[in-house]
Design an enzyme around this catalytic site. Structure first.
Site, mmCIF file in Angstrom:
data_model
loop_
_atom_site.group_PDB
_atom_site.id
_atom_site.type_symbol
_atom_site.label_atom_id
_atom_site.label_comp_id
_atom_site.label_asym_id
_atom_site.label_seq_id
_atom_site.Cartn_x
_atom_site.Cartn_y
_atom_site.Cartn_z
ATOM 1 C CG ASP A 50 -13.135 23.432 -6.711
ATOM 2 O OD1 ASP A 50 -11.936 23.358 -6.362
ATOM 3 O OD2 ASP A 50 -13.544 23.256 -7.881
ATOM 4 C CG ASP A 106 -20.934 24.074 -4.628
ATOM 5 O OD1 ASP A 106 -22.056 24.538 -4.328
ATOM 6 O OD2 ASP A 106 -20.486 24.008 -5.792
ATOM 7 C CD GLU A 137 -18.588 27.216 -5.050
ATOM 8 O OE1 GLU A 137 -18.789 26.923 -3.856
ATOM 9 O OE2 GLU A 137 -17.928 26.505 -5.823
ATOM 10 C CG ASP A 193 -17.126 21.031 -3.935
ATOM 11 O OD1 ASP A 193 -16.882 22.182 -3.470
ATOM 12 O OD2 ASP A 193 -17.525 20.853 -5.093
#
Ligand code: 0RA
Length: 649
Positions: A513, A509, A428, A511
């Protein structure tokens, strides 16, 4: 079927020694639970037959504390009259002679049937003990057997105003592995299936073992229609009512009945369950092919006649997109391709099913034109999407060739050309991609950075052109070099053998997202490169969540628990020690060396393998997954991402 089933019509074939000697031949593997549970199905089947003959609407299954099991029905009760030929009660004949029962008598053949239809006597043979209690003629009769041998003759033990049969048995541990026990979940799901296939039959399971006793009841007034409703429960049905079709046809062996329930939804997968005499046929067979033929021709005929179809005909696949169906046939003497009855091969069934479905579905379409139009429109849309996908796919392929060799510019490839040792990281973001390129083992690790969110292919299903025109998706297809598309018939379809890297590692990541992007990637792989998932080539990288430091010492934690444990460890008794805690939100916060040592080094990293246990279920789950429900998505990932340390792979 006649009710005048007396003792004289029971034929006898073999003795029971054979079963004790070779249980595997009759009941399946005695050491993995197959044979053990097969015993239950065999006993329950007899009671289901009583239901099919119209004599019981309830069956109770008890799992007792002493690890024996009982099946009670409220049918006619096993006949107790003395058998002409044997001079013993009919009940004893049924309990002790292999294949005894109505099965070989044309006037009252057995419809439901276990794996080999061996009957309750085979179960008796492998039981430490078995007891039968019969309520019949206002009386109660009882007989006990040990290792299949009667302890005494059948005796009258009381009076009763009920009818029916209770069979209790304890599996013989000299035959079955001691560690294997009756499994509630296995029994519960099988009984649920059985009650779906027998409308109006209630099956109660009572688990009396151990501390937490539980009970489960299955009763479906609507039978297979309710089964179909349940298959579609998380989808949006195209038409409210499940279409139900029944009919019969003649085979040389006698009448064959066909029951079918079907409902289309907005899903893209098809799910058709096939049964013969209440036994599931995993690989379908002649009932399935008859159904498919009739469906395709019925929908095409109707669409043409109503001028809904302009050019070419609709393919079978187009017609079946989003279809959930259950087809259940009853046959007096069916043939299967194997002992496990996975596929029905009786050839006459295809024509019988075809005729019934063609006629009755045609009638349904005539009587319900608005539903018929919805079904035709859905098939037309499927057909257009398929055509568009083909064109776009061709375009992607040509473009790859034009740009020379087809490898995308953003890909930092590895040196090795041996797929077995190669890995590709789908990363990403460009910045994390940069760190990964610097930090990696360039001999075997390739890096493909992806920018932002990749297209949500779930929402683009009917605009596949967009999917194939999407830059990031084209890049992935070309980097993996194994084609695209799940239909192996289609040219250029995804072929797992051609993968340039055996491991596809998704690195996003830690998180929300990142989780979303990972889900999008997985959905794309599932929709267009499914074998990569089913073959176990897809993994999820596990970057650390925290860096903990004390002086020059740096440690990484991959979970909150681990963080707390490391903090304790670093403090080493000194409560006032100053510990630096850095929460990593993005991969980009790590330098190449950190990214390598925490997440990418094959010797020390942990990666999660994405495994799909049950493709049918997961298809549904992927559709669920793409909704807005984040906890559900997380639950999915947790369920299917199994922890695998690198040592195992
Ligand atoms: C043979 C004939 C009849 C019933 C049964 C067997 C029978 C077997 C089992 C096994 C478990 N439950 C059962 N219920 C019935 C027909 C008897 C008649 O004509 O009355």
């Amino acid at each position: 079927m006649t009710d005048n089933y007396g003792a004289e019509s029971i034929q006898v074939l073999e003795g029971l020694e054979a079963v004790r000697k070779r249980p595997g031949m009759y009941l399946g593997d005695p050491h993995d639970g197959t044979a053990l549970h097969h015993c239950i199905w065999e006993v329950v089947d007899n009671s289901v037959d009583e239901h099919l003959a119209g004599h019981t609407s309830e069956i109770k299954v008890y799992l007792h504390e002493d690890h024996s099991l009982s099946v009670r029905d409220f049918g006619r009760g096993i006949p107790v009259a003395i058998h002409e030929k044997y001079g013993i009660s009919a009940a004893e004949v049924i309990m002790t002679k292999l294949h005894a029962g109505g099965k070989f008598d044309n006037s009252s053949y057995k419809v439901s049937g276990g794996l080999h239809g061996v009957g309750v006597s085979a179960v008796n043979a492998v039981s430490e003990w078995m007891e039968v209690t019969i309520h019949r003629n206002q009386k109660i009769y009882f007989q006990r057997f040990e290792a299949g041998v009667p302890v005494k003759a059948l005796e009258e033990i009381g009076t009763s105003d009920e009818t029916g049969t209770l069979i209790r048995f304890k599996p013989d541990l000299t035959i079955f592995s001691e560690i294997i026990e009756f499994d509630f979940e296995t029994i519960d799901s099988r009984m649920k299936e059985t009650s779906f296939l027998n409308a109006g039959l209630s099956i109660v399971i009572l688990d009396e073992r151990g501390e937490d006793r539980h009970e489960s009841t299955h009763f479906y007034e609507g039978g297979i229609s309710e089964f179909v409703k349940q298959i579609n429960q998380r989808k949006t049905a195209l038409h409210e009512d499940v279409i139900q079709i029944s009919g019969t046809g003649m085979s040389e062996k006698g009448e064959v009945s066909v029951d079918l329930a079907l409902q289309w939804s907005d899903a893209f997968s098809e799910s058709i369950m096939c049964y013969t005499n209440i036994i599931r046929n995993r690989d379908g067979g002649t009932h399935l092919s008859g159904l498919r033929t009739a469906l395709t021709s019925c929908v095409n005929t109707y669409a043409k006649r109503k001028k809904l179809l302009k050019s070419d005909g609709l393919s079978g696949e187009d017609v079946r997109e989003g279809l959930a169906a259950v087809v259940s046939v009853k046959h007096p003497d069916p043939s299967f391709s194997s002992q496990t009855k996975d596929k029905l091969v009786s050839s006459e069934v295809s024509g019988i099913v075809q005729k019934v479905v063609y006629e009755k579905l045609g009638e349904f379409f005539e009587e319900n034109p608005s539903t018929a139009k919805l079904i035709v429109d859905k098939a037309l849309l499927a057909s257009k999407a398929r055509e568009a996908a083909r064109k776009a796919r061709d375009l992607t392929r040509r473009k790859g060739v034009l740009e020379g060799g087809g490898l995308p510019g953003k890909l930092a490839d590895c040196q090795s050309r041996d797929p077995a040792e190669c890995e590709i990281y789908l990363v990403e973001g460009d910045s994390a991609g940069g760190s990964a390129k610097t930090g990696r083992d360039r001999r075997i690790q390739a890096i493909l950075p992806l920018r932002g969110k990749i297209l949500n292919v779930e929402r683009q299903r009917h605009n596949l052109v967009k999917v194939f025109q999407n830059q990031e998706i084209q890049t992935i297809i070309r980097a993996l070099g194994a084609g695209v598309g799940n239909d192996p018939e289609q040219e250029g379809a995804f072929d797992v053998e051609k993968l340039r890297y055996q491991k596809i590692i998704l690195m996003t990541d830690a998180d929300v997202d990142g989780a979303h992007i990972r889900t999008l990637m997985l959905t794309f792989l599932w929709r267009f490169m499914r074998p990569a998932i089913t073959n176990g080539n897809v993994f999820i990288a596990q970057p650390p969540l925290y860096q903990l430091s004390k002086g020059r010492v740096n440690k990484y934690a991959y979970s909150d628990e681990e963080r707390d444990a490391i903090i304790e460890e670093l403090k080493a008794g000194n409560e006032n020690a100053s510990i630096g805690v850095q929460r990593y939100k993005g991969l980009g916060e790590m330098n190449p060396e950190q990214l390598w040592s925490t997440t990418m080094d094959p010797d020390t990293r942990t990666i999660l393998k994405v495994t799909i246990e049950d493709a049918e279920m997961s298809d549904q789950l992927f559709e669920t997954l793409m909704g807005e429900d984040v906890p559900e998505r997380r639950a999915f990932i947790e369920k299917y991402a199994k922890e695998v340390t690198n040592l195992d792979i």
